[in-house]
Design a protein around this motif. Structure first.
Motif, PDB file in Angstrom:
ATOM      1  N   LEU A  28       0.835  -1.206   0.000  1.00  0.00           N
ATOM      2  CA  LEU A  28       0.000   0.000   0.000  1.00  0.00           C
ATOM      3  C   LEU A  28       0.864   1.248   0.000  1.00  0.00           C
ATOM      4  O   LEU A  28       0.569   2.220  -0.703  1.00  0.00           O
ATOM      5  CB  LEU A  28      -0.926   0.017   1.218  1.00  0.00           C
ATOM      6  N   ARG A  29       1.944   1.216   0.812  1.00  0.00           N
ATOM      7  CA  ARG A  29       2.854   2.357   0.855  1.00  0.00           C
ATOM      8  C   ARG A  29       3.484   2.596  -0.508  1.00  0.00           C
ATOM      9  O   ARG A  29       3.559   3.733  -0.991  1.00  0.00           O
ATOM     10  CB  ARG A  29       3.946   2.107   1.897  1.00  0.00           C
ATOM     11  N   ALA A  30       3.910   1.548  -1.182  1.00  0.00           N
ATOM     12  CA  ALA A  30       4.503   1.671  -2.515  1.00  0.00           C
ATOM     13  C   ALA A  30       3.463   2.192  -3.512  1.00  0.00           C
ATOM     14  O   ALA A  30       3.755   3.049  -4.354  1.00  0.00           O
ATOM     15  CB  ALA A  30       5.062   0.331  -2.987  1.00  0.00           C
ATOM     16  N   GLU A  31       2.235   1.700  -3.399  1.00  0.00           N
ATOM     17  CA  GLU A  31       1.157   2.147  -4.293  1.00  0.00           C
ATOM     18  C   GLU A  31       0.895   3.638  -4.113  1.00  0.00           C
ATOM     19  O   GLU A  31       0.810   4.398  -5.083  1.00  0.00           O
ATOM     20  CB  GLU A  31      -0.115   1.341  -4.004  1.00  0.00           C
ATOM     21  N   TYR A  32       0.789   4.074  -2.846  1.00  0.00           N
ATOM     22  CA  TYR A  32       0.524   5.485  -2.598  1.00  0.00           C
ATOM     23  C   TYR A  32       1.716   6.357  -2.943  1.00  0.00           C
ATOM     24  O   TYR A  32       1.549   7.491  -3.382  1.00  0.00           O
ATOM     25  CB  TYR A  32       0.055   5.708  -1.157  1.00  0.00           C
ATOM     26  N   ALA A  33       2.916   5.834  -2.756  1.00  0.00           N
ATOM     27  CA  ALA A  33       4.106   6.595  -3.162  1.00  0.00           C
ATOM     28  C   ALA A  33       4.082   6.801  -4.675  1.00  0.00           C
ATOM     29  O   ALA A  33       4.400   7.886  -5.183  1.00  0.00           O
ATOM     30  CB  ALA A  33       5.377   5.872  -2.727  1.00  0.00           C
ATOM     31  N   GLY A  34       3.687   5.763  -5.421  1.00  0.00           N
ATOM     32  CA  GLY A  34       3.551   5.891  -6.877  1.00  0.00           C
ATOM     33  C   GLY A  34       2.477   6.894  -7.257  1.00  0.00           C
ATOM     34  O   GLY A  34       2.649   7.711  -8.166  1.00  0.00           O
ATOM     35  N   LYS A  35       1.349   6.855  -6.535  1.00  0.00           N
ATOM     36  CA  LYS A  35       0.271   7.802  -6.813  1.00  0.00           C
ATOM     37  C   LYS A  35       0.724   9.236  -6.532  1.00  0.00           C
ATOM     38  O   LYS A  35       0.399  10.154  -7.282  1.00  0.00           O
ATOM     39  CB  LYS A  35      -0.966   7.465  -5.979  1.00  0.00           C
ATOM     40  N   ILE A  36       1.477   9.412  -5.450  1.00  0.00           N
ATOM     41  CA  ILE A  36       1.979  10.744  -5.108  1.00  0.00           C
ATOM     42  C   ILE A  36       2.940  11.230  -6.186  1.00  0.00           C
ATOM     43  O   ILE A  36       2.877  12.389  -6.624  1.00  0.00           O
ATOM     44  CB  ILE A  36       2.656  10.739  -3.713  1.00  0.00           C
ATOM     45  N   ALA A  37       3.819  10.325  -6.638  1.00  0.00           N
ATOM     46  CA  ALA A  37       4.770  10.701  -7.689  1.00  0.00           C
ATOM     47  C   ALA A  37       4.020  11.080  -8.964  1.00  0.00           C
ATOM     48  O   ALA A  37       4.357  12.076  -9.623  1.00  0.00           O
ATOM     49  CB  ALA A  37       5.745   9.563  -7.955  1.00  0.00           C
ATOM     50  N   ASN A  38       2.991  10.298  -9.315  1.00  0.00           N
ATOM     51  CA  ASN A  38       2.189  10.612 -10.504  1.00  0.00           C
ATOM     52  C   ASN A  38       1.454  11.934 -10.334  1.00  0.00           C
ATOM     53  O   ASN A  38       1.359  12.736 -11.274  1.00  0.00           O
ATOM     54  CB  ASN A  38       1.190   9.497 -10.803  1.00  0.00           C
ATOM     55  N   ALA A  39       0.938  12.167  -9.134  1.00  0.00           N
ATOM     56  CA  ALA A  39       0.233  13.423  -8.876  1.00  0.00           C
ATOM     57  C   ALA A  39       1.189  14.608  -9.003  1.00  0.00           C
ATOM     58  O   ALA A  39       0.828  15.659  -9.547  1.00  0.00           O
ATOM     59  CB  ALA A  39      -0.411  13.402  -7.494  1.00  0.00           C
ATOM     60  N   GLU A  40       2.424  14.437  -8.501  1.00  0.00           N
ATOM     61  CA  GLU A  40       3.411  15.499  -8.627  1.00  0.00           C
ATOM     62  C   GLU A  40       3.766  15.751 -10.085  1.00  0.00           C
ATOM     63  O   GLU A  40       3.903  16.902 -10.511  1.00  0.00           O
ATOM     64  CB  GLU A  40       4.660  15.159  -7.815  1.00  0.00           C
ATOM     65  N   LYS A  41       3.893  14.675 -10.868  1.00  0.00           N
ATOM     66  CA  LYS A  41       4.172  14.825 -12.301  1.00  0.00           C
ATOM     67  C   LYS A  41       3.013  15.543 -12.984  1.00  0.00           C
ATOM     68  O   LYS A  41       3.219  16.435 -13.810  1.00  0.00           O
ATOM     69  CB  LYS A  41       4.394  13.464 -12.960  1.00  0.00           C
TER      70      LYS A  41
END
Length: 127
Positions: free
Chosen positions: A28-41
């Motif tokens: 879940l942490r990895a998934e949300y970290a990916g979502k955060i990175a995508n949101a930042e992009k």
């Protein structure tokens, strides 16, 4: 020993459950970290697009303002030229009217019945 075996089994179950929960939490942490990175992009891309659009809007506004200034300048020049033409036409009309009045006065002063007879005789002789 049976109690110890059952306690060990119980502890192993809890450790297995804890490992599963930990793996799930890390996923879940990895998934949300990916979502955060995508949101930042996405946010960076939207910011870049907004800045580019703002530059285009600013350039268009500047171009439109320059075109408006040019059109108004030409309009003012046309109005000035029209006013000059009107003033010249009025001046010519007044000059023609003054010349006609002066000619009438000169003709009336220097032209009598004898002069009219000479002009008519000359016109008849010319025919």
């Amino acid at each position: 020993t049976g109690m110890l075996d059952s306690g060990i089994t119980n502890i192993r179950k809890q450790l297995d459950e804890a490992k599963a929960l930990r793996a799930e939490a890390e996923a879940l942490r990895a998934e949300y970290a990916g979502k955060i990175a995508n949101a930042e992009k996405d946010a960076a891309a939207m910011k870049t697009a907004a800045e580019a659009e703002a530059k285009l809007i600013l350039a268009k506004a500047k171009s439109d303002a320059e075109a408006l200034i040019e059109r108004r300048g030409k309009s003012a020049e046309a109005k000035i030229a029209a006013a000059e033409r009107t003033a010249i036409a009025e001046l010519r009309a007044h000059a023609a009217q003054a010349a006609a009045q002066a000619a009438r006065g000169l003709i009336a002063k220097g032209h009598d019945a004898g002069a009219d007879k000479k002009l008519v005789d000359a016109a008849i002789a010319g025919i």
